[in-house]
Design a protein around this motif. Structure first.
Motif, PDB file in Angstrom:
ATOM      1  N   HIS A   1       0.875  -1.278  -0.031  1.00 55.10           N
ATOM      2  CA  HIS A   1       0.054  -0.028   0.060  1.00 55.10           C
ATOM      3  C   HIS A   1       0.814   1.359   0.068  1.00 55.10           C
ATOM      4  CE1 HIS A   1      -2.228   3.214   2.024  1.00 55.10           C
ATOM      5  NE2 HIS A   1      -3.491   2.794   1.319  1.00 55.10           N
ATOM      6  N   ASP A   2       1.842   1.312   1.081  1.00 58.05           N
ATOM      7  CA  ASP A   2       2.641   2.398   0.907  1.00 58.05           C
ATOM      8  C   ASP A   2       3.677   2.560  -0.231  1.00 58.05           C
ATOM      9  OD1 ASP A   2       1.263   2.812   3.275  1.00 58.05           O
ATOM     10  OD2 ASP A   2       2.975   1.953   4.526  1.00 58.05           O
ATOM     11  N   GLU A   3       4.300   1.480  -0.714  1.00 55.81           N
ATOM     12  CA  GLU A   3       5.392   1.607  -1.620  1.00 55.81           C
ATOM     13  C   GLU A   3       4.794   1.516  -3.251  1.00 55.81           C
ATOM     14  OE1 GLU A   3       8.391   2.673  -1.010  1.00 55.81           O
ATOM     15  OE2 GLU A   3       8.204   2.594   1.154  1.00 55.81           O
ATOM     16  N   ILE A   4       3.958   0.353  -3.291  1.00 52.23           N
ATOM     17  CA  ILE A   4       3.659   0.042  -4.623  1.00 52.23           C
ATOM     18  C   ILE A   4       2.370   0.974  -5.080  1.00 52.23           C
ATOM     19  CG2 ILE A   4       3.001  -1.747  -6.248  1.00 52.23           C
ATOM     20  CD1 ILE A   4       5.550  -2.139  -5.358  1.00 52.23           C
ATOM     21  N   GLY A   5       1.476   1.230  -4.193  1.00 52.31           N
ATOM     22  CA  GLY A   5       0.280   1.901  -4.322  1.00 52.31           C
ATOM     23  C   GLY A   5       0.570   3.413  -5.009  1.00 52.31           C
TER      24      GLY A   5
ATOM     25  N   ALA B   1       8.906   8.959 -16.513  1.00 57.41           N
ATOM     26  CA  ALA B   1       8.431   8.836 -15.198  1.00 57.41           C
ATOM     27  C   ALA B   1       7.665   7.595 -14.827  1.00 57.41           C
ATOM     28  CB  ALA B   1       7.548  10.045 -14.700  1.00 57.41           C
ATOM     29  N   ILE B   2       6.981   7.072 -16.057  1.00 55.21           N
ATOM     30  CA  ILE B   2       6.287   5.706 -15.814  1.00 55.21           C
ATOM     31  C   ILE B   2       7.412   4.534 -15.692  1.00 55.21           C
ATOM     32  CG2 ILE B   2       4.959   4.051 -17.207  1.00 55.21           C
ATOM     33  CD1 ILE B   2       3.377   6.287 -18.065  1.00 55.21           C
ATOM     34  N   ARG B   3       8.458   4.721 -16.513  1.00 56.27           N
ATOM     35  CA  ARG B   3       9.541   3.730 -16.511  1.00 56.27           C
ATOM     36  C   ARG B   3      10.375   3.794 -15.149  1.00 56.27           C
ATOM     37  NH1 ARG B   3      12.405   0.972 -20.014  1.00 56.27           N
ATOM     38  NH2 ARG B   3      14.790   0.505 -19.391  1.00 56.27           N
ATOM     39  N   GLN B   4      10.385   4.863 -14.586  1.00 53.33           N
ATOM     40  CA  GLN B   4      11.193   5.085 -13.294  1.00 53.33           C
ATOM     41  C   GLN B   4      10.037   4.413 -12.114  1.00 53.33           C
ATOM     42  OE1 GLN B   4      11.829   9.016 -12.619  1.00 53.33           O
ATOM     43  NE2 GLN B   4      13.753   8.869 -14.002  1.00 53.33           N
ATOM     44  N   SER B   5       8.845   4.825 -12.391  1.00 52.18           N
ATOM     45  CA  SER B   5       7.705   3.879 -11.078  1.00 52.18           C
ATOM     46  C   SER B   5       7.754   2.711 -11.309  1.00 52.18           C
ATOM     47  CB  SER B   5       6.550   4.569 -11.725  1.00 52.18           C
ATOM     48  OG  SER B   5       6.359   6.054 -11.396  1.00 52.18           O
TER      49      SER B   5
ATOM     50  N   MET C   1       9.043  -0.222  -8.550  1.00 48.45           N
ATOM     51  CA  MET C   1       8.007  -1.378  -8.044  1.00 48.45           C
ATOM     52  C   MET C   1       8.594  -2.880  -8.135  1.00 48.45           C
ATOM     53  SD  MET C   1       4.205  -0.041  -9.007  1.00 48.45           S
ATOM     54  CE  MET C   1       4.537   0.438 -10.850  1.00 48.45           C
ATOM     55  N   GLN C   2       9.713  -2.774  -9.367  1.00 50.41           N
ATOM     56  CA  GLN C   2      10.174  -4.118  -9.597  1.00 50.41           C
ATOM     57  C   GLN C   2      11.192  -4.268  -8.554  1.00 50.41           C
ATOM     58  OE1 GLN C   2      11.927  -3.629 -13.743  1.00 50.41           O
ATOM     59  NE2 GLN C   2      10.215  -4.924 -14.257  1.00 50.41           N
TER      60      GLN C   2
END
Length: 454
Positions: free
Chosen positions: A249-253, A284-288, A292-293
């Protein structure tokens, strides 16, 4: 059949055999006794008749003297004397003494034997009166045997009854604690480990009662410990779930939300012709996704074993050997691992077996060299072999505590485990053969979710 009834039946059988043997001996003795008495009676009666006939003359009262001779046998227990006229009629006969306890017909038939009789011709002028016949009658003698037989059987029967009653009472008292033990065992079988039995009775049974009470106490303690462990496991699992949920919830969300916002903005930016801003949003999407990975890989590392064999059994065993070489550089390791892929469960089991076998050899055998092998056999089995030149089994007993778990792991795959001292020298050889599915080839095993995919 309950133990008490079985013992009573055995004792009753022995007593019945004794009664049968006693009856047979009594019959044999009675048969001899009747025969001897009848023979003696015939001899004595014949002698008396012969002596009396020799004294009877041809006087006018000769017939009355003969009749008095016959009547003198009245009341005799064994002999019947009769005067038979020339025309075959009985003109005079003595009267037998009737038995006080007449024997049964079957007993008389068994003991009487063949008829015994003697015929005396009258001397001289007495022939006109006919002949005298002496016959032995065994009713009274058989009656004596019958009375003796009834007395003996009454004594033996009473003895048997008393013996059986005493055995029944003694066994009941001795086995009563065993009945309590049986009831307690039933309670333990149903999961009630609070069952205990009284430690009373013979010393031999006390040992059993003490052992049962110790067993029940240990089972109760183990059950309580299992309950505590289950509670702790549930707590740990719940904490782990909560932590994973919190991390997701805190990191991936937030990064998922950010990636979603950036993805929605890109079409609008492209329609406006703002290509640079669209490129920035895609970066930015790639960094996110990368963030998450990395975080997801960390979560997976906590959920899965420390050493994964996703890259194959050969790679995992090489890491295992490297691990021990760093700690035991004086040990020589020999590897013969076939570069092939097997089903996930078989690869995991094979690695754990090689891991446990190596650990046992290093820790308990003090070897100079260790051999690790895993190859497919011609009959479709995966043959896993761990050998060392250490001290052997006899010096260290079971060579570690991991063997029971190893046996359970092999048995779950319908395999066979053999461990013994090496025939060609000192050390231990561990051999495991696990059947492979017919379709098993060299294709890499499939995982639901690999780290690379993550």
């Amino acid at each position: 059949m309950p133990l008490r009834r079985r013992l009573l039946a055995l004792v009753a059988l022995v007593l019945a055999l004794c009664l049968f043997a006693g009856g047979a001996l009594t019959y044999w003795h009675g048969l001899r006794k009747v025969d001897l008495e009848m023979s003696s009676a015939i001899d004595v009666g014949s002698s008396a008749v012969s002596d009396a006939l020799s004294t009877i003359g041809s006087s006018a009262d000769a017939l009355s003297q003969v009749q008095r001779l016959i009547s003198s046998f009245d009341g005799d227990r064994h002999l019947s004397v009769r005067l038979v006229s020339p025309d075959g009629k009985v003109t005079s006969a003595s009267h037998l003494l009737p038995p006080s306890d007449p024997p049964p017909r079957w007993l008389y038939w068994l003991l009487s034997g063949s008829p015994r009789a003697r015929l005396f011709d009258m001397p001289g002028e007495l022939k006109q009166f006919g002949t005298i016949t002496i016959a032995a009658d065994s009713h009274n003698e058989v009656g004596e045997v019958w009375e003796d037989l009834k007395l003996k059987f009454a004594i033996i029967g009473s003895f048997c009854f008393i013996v059986l009653a005493l055995i029944y009472a003694s066994l009941g008292r001795a086995l009563r604690p065993l009945e309590q033990l049986s009831s307690a065992l039933d309670r333990v079988g149903e999961g009630d480990y609070t069952a205990h039995v009284s430690e009373d009775g013979p010393e031999d049974l006390k040992l059993i009662y003490r052992a049962f009470n110790r067993m029940a106490g240990q089972l109760q303690e183990s059950e309580q410990q299992n309950q505590r462990l289950n509670e702790q496991l549930s707590t740990v699992q719940e904490e782990e779930r909560s932590e994973i949920a919190r991390d997701l919830h805190d990191e991936i969300g937030p990064f998922l939300f950010a990636a979603d916002v950036d993805a929605q903005a890109i079409p609008l930016l492209v329609s406006r012709g703002d290509a640079d801003e669209a490129v920035d949003r895609s970066k930015a999407i790639r960094q996110s996704v990368q963030h998450m990975q990395v975080h997801l890989r960390g979560v997976l590392s906590r959920l899965r074993p420390a050493l994964l064999i996703d890259q194959g059994l050969t790679h995992a065993v090489e890491n295992l050997v490297a691990f021990w070489k760093a700690r035991r550089p004086q040990i020589e390791f020999r590897m013969d691992i076939e570069d092939a892929r097997y089903p996930s469960a078989i690869e995991d089991a094979a690695f754990r077996i090689l891991q446990e076998g190596t650990s046992n050899a290093v820790r308990h055998g003090q070897p100079a060299s260790i051999g690790l092998a895993a190859r497919r056999t011609d009959n479709g089995m995966l043959r896993i072999v761990v050998t060392d030149d250490g001290s052997g089994i006899t010096a260290k007993g079971t060579r570690g505590f991991g063997l029971p778990g190893m046996r359970e792991r092999v048995a779950s795959l319908e395999g066979l485990l053999t461990i013994a001292d090496r025939e060609e020298g000192k050390g231990v050889t561990l051999i495991v053969e696990i059947p492979l599915p017919a379709s098993t080839g060299n294709a890499a095993r499939q995982e639901p979710l690999s780290e690379s995919a993550a």
